[in-house]
Motif scaffolding. Structure first.
Motif, PDB file in Angstrom:
ATOM      1  N   ASN B  65       0.833  -1.217   0.000  1.00  0.00           N
ATOM      2  CA  ASN B  65       0.000   0.000   0.000  1.00  0.00           C
ATOM      3  C   ASN B  65       0.864   1.262   0.000  1.00  0.00           C
ATOM      4  O   ASN B  65       0.397   2.340   0.368  1.00  0.00           O
ATOM      5  CB  ASN B  65      -1.006  -0.011   1.160  1.00  0.00           C
ATOM      6  CG  ASN B  65      -0.340   0.097   2.514  1.00  0.00           C
ATOM      7  OD1 ASN B  65       0.884   0.074   2.617  1.00  0.00           O
ATOM      8  ND2 ASN B  65      -1.142   0.213   3.551  1.00  0.00           N
ATOM      9  N   ASN B  90      -4.244   7.686  -2.507  1.00  0.00           N
ATOM     10  CA  ASN B  90      -5.300   7.677  -1.494  1.00  0.00           C
ATOM     11  C   ASN B  90      -6.489   6.852  -1.960  1.00  0.00           C
ATOM     12  O   ASN B  90      -7.118   6.152  -1.178  1.00  0.00           O
ATOM     13  CB  ASN B  90      -5.704   9.101  -1.148  1.00  0.00           C
ATOM     14  CG  ASN B  90      -4.536   9.880  -0.579  1.00  0.00           C
ATOM     15  OD1 ASN B  90      -3.764   9.352   0.212  1.00  0.00           O
ATOM     16  ND2 ASN B  90      -4.386  11.117  -1.015  1.00  0.00           N
ATOM     17  N   ARG B  93      -5.427   3.240  -1.557  1.00  0.00           N
ATOM     18  CA  ARG B  93      -5.381   2.776  -0.166  1.00  0.00           C
ATOM     19  C   ARG B  93      -6.759   2.536   0.412  1.00  0.00           C
ATOM     20  O   ARG B  93      -6.925   1.744   1.344  1.00  0.00           O
ATOM     21  CB  ARG B  93      -4.629   3.794   0.702  1.00  0.00           C
ATOM     22  CG  ARG B  93      -3.127   3.798   0.427  1.00  0.00           C
ATOM     23  CD  ARG B  93      -2.423   4.648   1.456  1.00  0.00           C
ATOM     24  NE  ARG B  93      -0.983   4.694   1.235  1.00  0.00           N
ATOM     25  CZ  ARG B  93      -0.291   5.819   1.043  1.00  0.00           C
ATOM     26  NH1 ARG B  93      -0.907   6.982   1.061  1.00  0.00           N
ATOM     27  NH2 ARG B  93       1.006   5.776   0.863  1.00  0.00           N
ATOM     28  N   ARG B  94      -7.781   3.239  -0.115  1.00  0.00           N
ATOM     29  CA  ARG B  94      -9.145   3.011   0.359  1.00  0.00           C
ATOM     30  C   ARG B  94      -9.555   1.548   0.193  1.00  0.00           C
ATOM     31  O   ARG B  94     -10.403   1.053   0.914  1.00  0.00           O
ATOM     32  CB  ARG B  94     -10.114   3.853  -0.482  1.00  0.00           C
ATOM     33  CG  ARG B  94     -10.393   5.206   0.100  1.00  0.00           C
ATOM     34  CD  ARG B  94     -11.186   6.011  -0.894  1.00  0.00           C
ATOM     35  NE  ARG B  94     -10.481   7.251  -1.167  1.00  0.00           N
ATOM     36  CZ  ARG B  94     -10.705   8.038  -2.210  1.00  0.00           C
ATOM     37  NH1 ARG B  94     -11.638   7.704  -3.103  1.00  0.00           N
ATOM     38  NH2 ARG B  94     -10.034   9.139  -2.364  1.00  0.00           N
ATOM     39  N   ALA B 118     -12.441   7.798   9.050  1.00  0.00           N
ATOM     40  CA  ALA B 118     -11.997   7.745   7.653  1.00  0.00           C
ATOM     41  C   ALA B 118     -13.187   7.615   6.696  1.00  0.00           C
ATOM     42  O   ALA B 118     -13.140   8.118   5.579  1.00  0.00           O
ATOM     43  CB  ALA B 118     -11.023   6.588   7.443  1.00  0.00           C
ATOM     44  N   VAL B 122     -12.804  10.485   4.285  1.00  0.00           N
ATOM     45  CA  VAL B 122     -12.230   9.998   3.025  1.00  0.00           C
ATOM     46  C   VAL B 122     -13.324   9.585   2.045  1.00  0.00           C
ATOM     47  O   VAL B 122     -13.312   9.960   0.884  1.00  0.00           O
ATOM     48  CB  VAL B 122     -11.272   8.812   3.296  1.00  0.00           C
ATOM     49  CG1 VAL B 122     -10.766   8.226   1.996  1.00  0.00           C
ATOM     50  CG2 VAL B 122     -10.107   9.260   4.171  1.00  0.00           C
ATOM     51  N   ALA B 167     -10.549  -1.075   9.705  1.00  0.00           N
ATOM     52  CA  ALA B 167     -10.158  -1.317   8.312  1.00  0.00           C
ATOM     53  C   ALA B 167     -11.351  -1.815   7.493  1.00  0.00           C
ATOM     54  O   ALA B 167     -11.574  -1.364   6.369  1.00  0.00           O
ATOM     55  CB  ALA B 167      -9.012  -2.321   8.261  1.00  0.00           C
ATOM     56  N   MET B 170     -14.021   0.502   5.780  1.00  0.00           N
ATOM     57  CA  MET B 170     -13.747   1.171   4.502  1.00  0.00           C
ATOM     58  C   MET B 170     -14.092   0.253   3.320  1.00  0.00           C
ATOM     59  O   MET B 170     -13.780   0.574   2.172  1.00  0.00           O
ATOM     60  CB  MET B 170     -12.278   1.562   4.414  1.00  0.00           C
ATOM     61  CG  MET B 170     -11.812   2.504   5.513  1.00  0.00           C
ATOM     62  SD  MET B 170     -12.647   4.094   5.477  1.00  0.00           S
ATOM     63  CE  MET B 170     -11.789   4.871   4.096  1.00  0.00           C
TER      64      MET B 170
END
Ligand SMILES: Nc1ncnc2c1ncn2[C@@H]1O[C@H](COP(=O)(O)OP(=O)(O)O)[C@@H](O)[C@H]1O
Ligand SMILES: [Mg+2]
Lengths: 295, 264
Positions: B65, B90, B93-94, B118, B122, B167, B170
């Motif tokens: 990542n 970014n 990484r999502r 996030a 995000v 985690a 997301m």
């Protein structure tokens, strides 16, 4: 009460240690071995004896008649009021607040420069920080008070001189504080934020800076205390009456009022009115920050 | 790993992505840590990465990542060529969840906020929706009712499960685990492994660095043994752990499986 009561507290041993304070066992103290307890009592006793002896020596050595007239002569300092509060106290607060504002903004900029990926910014910030941490604030006051009119032909108003001098000096200290706070947040916090897809600035704003803020609140509060006291350095410049701060009032009071050092004592007490609450605040931040700062 | 685990009712189906790593090199100064690694993980596959300390397992995971930037080689995650200079890191990484050895929960946020922050910042999900997603995932890891706690009020095993829920909130298509149980008290290791086992059961792609050989044997589709920055041996768990061919693998397993002289 029976001797064999289940879970009952141990009965204190009669003996030299069994003073009234030991009648009720108090947590860990109750289970300490007698030797350690006795040593602690002896140590306390010695400290108390030295303390009492020192007080007696002071009482005997000091000429209380003179002290009463020249240090605690509160009746004679009445003319200082209300100006020492309205002008002196007010100006000390003003000088402190404005220079802290400049110091904070400057400190943030310098801290960002220190952590920049562009080397010249880092060098510049390092030189600045080392310079202003290494030079007496008094010299900076002189430079701005006398050097600016000399160099540029303009006379800055005194509040601006104080704001600039103290602000620039404290920016150096504040930038170090901020940098240390940011670096004290574990790197894993930033990485965890990035791994969730946050851009770098978002990771800083939402995750790192709030944690660093808790860490830097106590040292920043201490910086305000230092600024409060350093604002007294303005006395080396010529001040107009409306620009007097606490120390200037205290100094002038010595010559004008014939009350000895009492005006200085009054000014000192006024500083404490500002600094002691700040100090208590800093301590509170410290104990609160300790609670929730580790993952 | 075909045994159908008792997936919890809240477990959604996973849209899994694979990983493809080719010719990966990474040095720290003069320390050449990854020496031309090639590795693929198929969508839905569970790969366990084993090897001695310092062999580059964490670095490899962090290159997936892009927490570490490789010196050369390519990493492709789902449709993203992660090593492409122009890729939106970014956005990539999502889709990749990461679980750290030391949890790295946000200590200033509650358990719920850890799982929503996030999503909100995000993914721009609404607060209510984020909270619903977070609660579903917390329930999934067995932590329903802990939403208001702070990380320092939880045990290590609970913290690591929050990290997994964070985690998962997301909706990742791939999960990376870096020794997720190494920092845990022995009695809480099982609860974290159970959550990971369930995650594998619903088809999540997982790349797991671990010293838990029984977990690897039971859950991994494939075990990869690394040493000195290269992949020494890989294959089905039963083969690599049960019948290793390379002397270095045999040495390592002898030390790990014999707890008297374990040295991580
Ligand atoms: N950020 C870093 N800076 C310098 N060296 C590093 C860094 N991260 C890892 N290394 C070095 O890379 C090597 C492999 O480390 P790592 O990937 O953590 O191994 P493992 O996870 O297999 O124990 C070690 O020699 C370590 O010292
Ligand atoms: Mg590692």
């Amino acid at each position: 009460m029976s001797e064999n009561q289940p879970g009952g507290a141990p009965v204190p041993q009669p003996g030299p240690d069994a003073g009234p304070a030991q009648a009720t066992p108090r947590g860990p103290d109750a289970v300490r071995p007698g030797g350690a307890r006795r040593r602690r009592r002896i140590s306390l006793g010695i400290q108390a004896a030295v303390f009492v002896a020192a007080i007696i020596a002071v009482l005997l050595a000091v000429d209380w008649q003179t002290v009463g007239e020249s240090v605690f002569n509160f009746a004679a300092v009445a003319p200082m009021f209300p100006d020492i509060i309205l002008i002196g106290f007010g100006n000390t607060l003003l000088y402190t607040a404005t220079s802290f504002a400049v110091g904070l903004v400057g400190g943030i900029v310098l801290a960002l420069m220190r952590m920049s990926a562009f080397p010249p910014y880092r060098w510049l910030a390092t030189v600045y920080t080392e310079f202003f941490r290494g030079v007496p604030a008094l010299l900076v006051f002189l430079a701005f008070g006398y050097g600016v009119p000399f160099a540029f032909g303009v006379q800055w108003p005194i509040p601006v001189v104080v704001m600039a001098s103290l602000g620039l000096v404290s920016a150096a200290y504040i930038s170090e504080t901020l940098r240390a706070g940011l670096q004290a947040v574990p790197k894993g916090q930033y990485e965890a934020a990035r791994s969730l897809g946050m851009p770098g600035w978002r990771a800083m704003v939402t995750i790192v800076i709030p944690q660093a803020f808790r860490l830097v609140l106590p040292p920043l509060t201490n910086e305000v205390i230092l600024l409060t006291k350093d604002s007294s350095l303005v006395y080396v410049l010529g001040l107009a009456a409306h620009e007097f701060e606490l120390t200037k009032f205290g100094r002038d009071g010595i010559t004008a009022l014939g009350a000895g050092l009492t005006p200085v004592l009054v000014a000192g007490l006024m500083y404490l009115i500002i600094t002691v609450p700040l100090s208590l605040l800093a301590r509170r931040f410290e104990s609160r920050g300790a609670g929730r700062s580790r993952s | 790993m075909t045994n159908p685990s008792p997936a919890s009712p809240a477990a959604p189906s996973v849209q899994a992505s694979g990983v493809s790593i080719t010719g990966l090199n990474k040095s720290f100064g003069s320390n050449h840590v990854l020496k031309g690694i090639d590795l693929t993980v198929a969508p839905g596959e569970v790969v366990c990465l084993i090897g001695p300390s310092g062999s580059g397992k964490s670095t490899l995971l962090r290159c997936v990542n892009l927490l570490e930037v490789p010196d050369s080689g390519t990493v492709t995650v789902g449709g993203f060529e992660a090593t492409d200079e122009d890729v939106d890191l970014n956005a990539m990484r999502r889709h990749v969840g990461m679980v750290f050895q030391h949890f790295n929960l946000f200590p200033h946020l509650t358990v719920l906020e850890n799982c929503t922050v996030a999503q909100v910042k995000v993914l721009h999900r609404g607060k209510a929706e984020s909270a619903d997603v977070a609660k579903a995932n917390l329930e999934r890891v067995g932590l329903a009712g802990m939403e208001g706690r702070y990380p320092d009020q939880l045990s290590g095993g609970q913290q690591q499960r929050v990290a997994i829920a964070r985690a998962l909130s997301m909706d990742p298509q791939l999960m990376l685990f870096d020794e997720p149980t190494s920092a845990l008290d022995p009695e809480t290791v099982g609860e974290v492994l159970a959550v990971m086992r369930r995650l594998a059961g619903v088809g999540m792609t997982m790349l797991v660095v671990t010293h838990e050989m029984s977990f690897a044997r039971e859950v991994a589709d494939r075990v990869v043994f690394m040493d000195g920055g290269v992949v020494v041996e890989q294959g089905p768990a039963a083969q690599v752990i049960g019948n290793p061919q390379q002397p270095r693998t045999q040495d390592f397993l002898a030390r790990v499986l014999n707890p008297t002289d374990v040295e991580f």
